[in-house]
Write a protein that holds these residues in place. Structure first.
Motif, PDB file in Angstrom:
ATOM      1  N   GLU A 364     -16.987   9.423   1.229  1.00  0.00           N
ATOM      2  CA  GLU A 364     -16.264   8.163   1.426  1.00  0.00           C
ATOM      3  C   GLU A 364     -15.081   8.050   0.464  1.00  0.00           C
ATOM      4  OE1 GLU A 364     -19.476   8.490   1.055  1.00  0.00           O
ATOM      5  OE2 GLU A 364     -20.223   7.981   3.063  1.00  0.00           O
ATOM      6  N   THR A 365     -15.287   8.497  -0.773  1.00  0.00           N
ATOM      7  CA  THR A 365     -14.198   8.464  -1.756  1.00  0.00           C
ATOM      8  C   THR A 365     -13.094   9.439  -1.365  1.00  0.00           C
ATOM      9  OG1 THR A 365     -15.772   7.895  -3.505  1.00  0.00           O
ATOM     10  CG2 THR A 365     -13.623   8.729  -4.198  1.00  0.00           C
ATOM     11  N   MET A 366     -13.484  10.604  -0.835  1.00  0.00           N
ATOM     12  CA  MET A 366     -12.494  11.583  -0.391  1.00  0.00           C
ATOM     13  C   MET A 366     -11.643  11.003   0.742  1.00  0.00           C
ATOM     14  SD  MET A 366     -12.966  14.172  -2.402  1.00  0.00           S
ATOM     15  CE  MET A 366     -13.310  12.886  -3.616  1.00  0.00           C
ATOM     16  N   TRP A 367     -12.273  10.275   1.670  1.00  0.00           N
ATOM     17  CA  TRP A 367     -11.525   9.654   2.766  1.00  0.00           C
ATOM     18  C   TRP A 367     -10.525   8.631   2.222  1.00  0.00           C
ATOM     19  CZ3 TRP A 367      -9.494   9.464   7.327  1.00  0.00           C
ATOM     20  CH2 TRP A 367      -9.097   8.246   7.869  1.00  0.00           C
ATOM     21  N   GLU A 368     -10.960   7.792   1.303  1.00  0.00           N
ATOM     22  CA  GLU A 368     -10.063   6.788   0.722  1.00  0.00           C
ATOM     23  C   GLU A 368      -8.878   7.446   0.023  1.00  0.00           C
ATOM     24  OE1 GLU A 368     -12.607   4.568  -1.808  1.00  0.00           O
ATOM     25  OE2 GLU A 368     -13.686   3.571  -0.156  1.00  0.00           O
ATOM     26  N   ASN A 369      -9.123   8.563  -0.665  1.00  0.00           N
ATOM     27  CA  ASN A 369      -8.032   9.279  -1.335  1.00  0.00           C
ATOM     28  C   ASN A 369      -7.031   9.834  -0.321  1.00  0.00           C
ATOM     29  OD1 ASN A 369      -9.316   8.765  -3.735  1.00  0.00           O
ATOM     30  ND2 ASN A 369     -10.035  10.864  -4.069  1.00  0.00           N
ATOM     31  N   MET A 370      -7.544  10.341   0.800  1.00  0.00           N
ATOM     32  CA  MET A 370      -6.662  10.883   1.837  1.00  0.00           C
ATOM     33  C   MET A 370      -5.752   9.799   2.408  1.00  0.00           C
ATOM     34  SD  MET A 370      -9.544  13.299   3.622  1.00  0.00           S
ATOM     35  CE  MET A 370      -8.684  13.548   5.165  1.00  0.00           C
ATOM     36  N   VAL A 371      -6.312   8.623   2.633  1.00  0.00           N
ATOM     37  CA  VAL A 371      -5.508   7.515   3.157  1.00  0.00           C
ATOM     38  C   VAL A 371      -4.427   7.122   2.153  1.00  0.00           C
ATOM     39  CG1 VAL A 371      -5.561   5.091   3.860  1.00  0.00           C
ATOM     40  CG2 VAL A 371      -7.352   6.652   4.641  1.00  0.00           C
ATOM     41  N   GLN A 372      -4.786   7.080   0.873  1.00  0.00           N
ATOM     42  CA  GLN A 372      -3.816   6.725  -0.164  1.00  0.00           C
ATOM     43  C   GLN A 372      -2.702   7.761  -0.283  1.00  0.00           C
ATOM     44  OE1 GLN A 372      -6.077   6.161  -3.759  1.00  0.00           O
ATOM     45  NE2 GLN A 372      -7.114   4.317  -2.998  1.00  0.00           N
ATOM     46  N   ASN A 373      -3.004   9.007   0.060  1.00  0.00           N
ATOM     47  CA  ASN A 373      -2.008  10.080  -0.031  1.00  0.00           C
ATOM     48  C   ASN A 373      -1.178  10.223   1.241  1.00  0.00           C
ATOM     49  OD1 ASN A 373      -2.847  10.749  -2.625  1.00  0.00           O
ATOM     50  ND2 ASN A 373      -4.356  12.240  -1.903  1.00  0.00           N
ATOM     51  N   THR A 374      -1.421   9.355   2.215  1.00  0.00           N
ATOM     52  CA  THR A 374      -0.739   9.440   3.506  1.00  0.00           C
ATOM     53  C   THR A 374       0.439   8.480   3.568  1.00  0.00           C
ATOM     54  OG1 THR A 374      -2.786  10.072   4.642  1.00  0.00           O
ATOM     55  CG2 THR A 374      -1.013   9.179   6.002  1.00  0.00           C
ATOM     56  N   LEU A 375       1.591   8.988   3.960  1.00  0.00           N
ATOM     57  CA  LEU A 375       2.771   8.156   4.188  1.00  0.00           C
ATOM     58  C   LEU A 375       2.728   7.659   5.622  1.00  0.00           C
ATOM     59  CD1 LEU A 375       5.559  10.308   2.480  1.00  0.00           C
ATOM     60  CD2 LEU A 375       4.410   8.279   1.563  1.00  0.00           C
ATOM     61  N   TYR A 376       2.670   6.342   5.771  1.00  0.00           N
ATOM     62  CA  TYR A 376       2.545   5.776   7.119  1.00  0.00           C
ATOM     63  C   TYR A 376       3.125   4.377   7.132  1.00  0.00           C
ATOM     64  CZ  TYR A 376       0.388   3.725  11.240  1.00  0.00           C
ATOM     65  OH  TYR A 376       0.175   3.068  12.425  1.00  0.00           O
TER      66      TYR A 376
END
Length: 376
Positions: A364-376
């Motif tokens: 779950e933490t990995m998913w949150e990090n991916m979203v934070q690293n996404t430009l959208y």
């Protein structure tokens, strides 16, 4: 040849003209008005004429034409095969009336209505009928990869996102579309790459949508990202169809975060589409559900300790649900890891347990990090 509209300065009426581009593909294309068709209110014609499906266009938070439309009118503006800075011409179509009875139009390109006093004032000065969003920069792909579904092929389509954790600095980026494709039972993938956008074509007998003429779906980064995010964050998804034009509806941006009943058609501008319950609407949902294993998951019992690879380059992702998965086996849900040595990938697998610096990482933490690293 394509249709375009402009204001007659003498009569203040909207006229429809046949147009074509000069200097196409140069970045300095000029719209040439060839022949007046008539005044908007006096003619009746199909706005699907002169259309093509050789380009996919999108902007942050939106996908042109409600995920499935492109226009010949736009092609004169493209300099290359892909980019993120195209300023595309408006595609204005009639869209009923405002509440005060005044005629209303809709820009399919930039997804906003046209026809208020400010719109007429701007058009009177330039002669061009442009919506208020006409300077928004768009991303585009010319002749995108087209995926067809065949019995002997195994296809997986994911939303590719930046790593959640890496031994090196993570550069934020926009989502991409990742495609796996195998033929038969072959071990090696025929396709295993990221793409800016793709097109999925399917047999009309699948009956994915109410409109039988729709046999292609454009998968763009905004649509794929919101679809995966809705699955990960447990939002109720379905696909509602516009009763006026028959196109499936796509919710993006703020509309993809909060399920709702009233929807706005990005294809024709109809703002009275209702679903029976609050949903996030996306045409990717029926495509996803067409293949039963798209909804089944298994948790791998494999364990990896990153501490055993001290000093080596690594990247981690939460393994995300596929937009589409045709394989005859469940998807794996866990943490996907790449480890590199001397420029070669020595670990490339999904694990149920990953240990780093003596602690177990949480998916779950990995998913949150991916979203934070996404430009959208």
């Amino acid at each position: 040849m394509f249709y375009s509209r402009r204001i007659n300065k003498d009569t203040q009426k909207v006229e429809v003209w046949e147009c074509e581009w000069s200097n196409k593909g140069t970045g300095m294309a000029k719209k040439e008005y060839i022949c007046k068709v008539g005044e908007e209110e006096d003619i009746d014609f199909s706005h699907d004429d002169y259309s093509a499906a050789d380009a996919v266009c999108w902007a942050p938070g939106r996908t042109i034409g409600n995920i499935a439309v492109s226009s010949e009118e736009a092609f004169g503006m493209f300099e290359g095969t892909s980019g993120d800075d195209a300023i595309l011409p408006c595609q204005i179509i009639p869209a009923g009336k405002f509440r005060n009875g005044a005629k209303r139009w809709y820009c399919k390109t930039h997804q906003i209505h046209w026809g208020v006093k400010a719109d007429y004032a701007a058009a009177s000065e330039s002669g061009e009928v442009n919506c208020s969003n006409h300077l928004i920069k768009m991303s585009y792909v010319i002749n995108p990869l087209e995926i067809e579904f065949k019995d002997f092929e195994e296809i997986g389509i994911w939303c590719s996102l930046p790593p959640a954790l890496s031994s090196e600095s993570i550069e934020k980026r926009a989502p991409k579309i990742h495609v796996h494709k195998r033929f038969g039972n072959k071990a090696n993938k025929a396709v295993d790459s990221d793409f800016d956008a793709i097109v999925c074509s399917y047999n009309a007998e699948m009956s994915l949508f109410a409109n039988p003429e729709i046999t292609k779906i454009q998968i763009t980064p905004p649509a794929a990202f919101e679809f995966v995010r809705s699955i990960e964050e447990g939002r109720n998804m379905s696909c509602v169809t516009c009763k006026k034009c028959g196109y499936p509806h796509l919710d993006l941006g703020d509309f993809a975060v909060s399920p709702h009943k009233k929807h706005f058609c990005g294809n024709c501008g109809n703002d009275s589409i209702w679903s029976s319950e609050p949903i996030v609407s996306t045409p990717l949902k029926p495509l996803h559900d067409q293949f039963s294993n798209s909804n089944t998951y298994t948790f791998p019992d494999r364990t990896l300790c990153l501490d055993d690879y001290a000093g080596l380059k690594f990247e981690l992702w939460a393994s995300t649900p596929a937009v589409l998965w045709t394989a005859n086996r469940p998807q794996e849900k866990g943490i996907h890891v790449h480890v590199y040595k001397d420029g070669r990938r020595i670990v490339d697998d999904t694990f149920g347990t990953v240990i780093s610096q003596g602690k177990e990482l949480q998916r779950e933490t990995m998913w949150e990090n991916m979203v934070q690293n996404t430009l959208y």
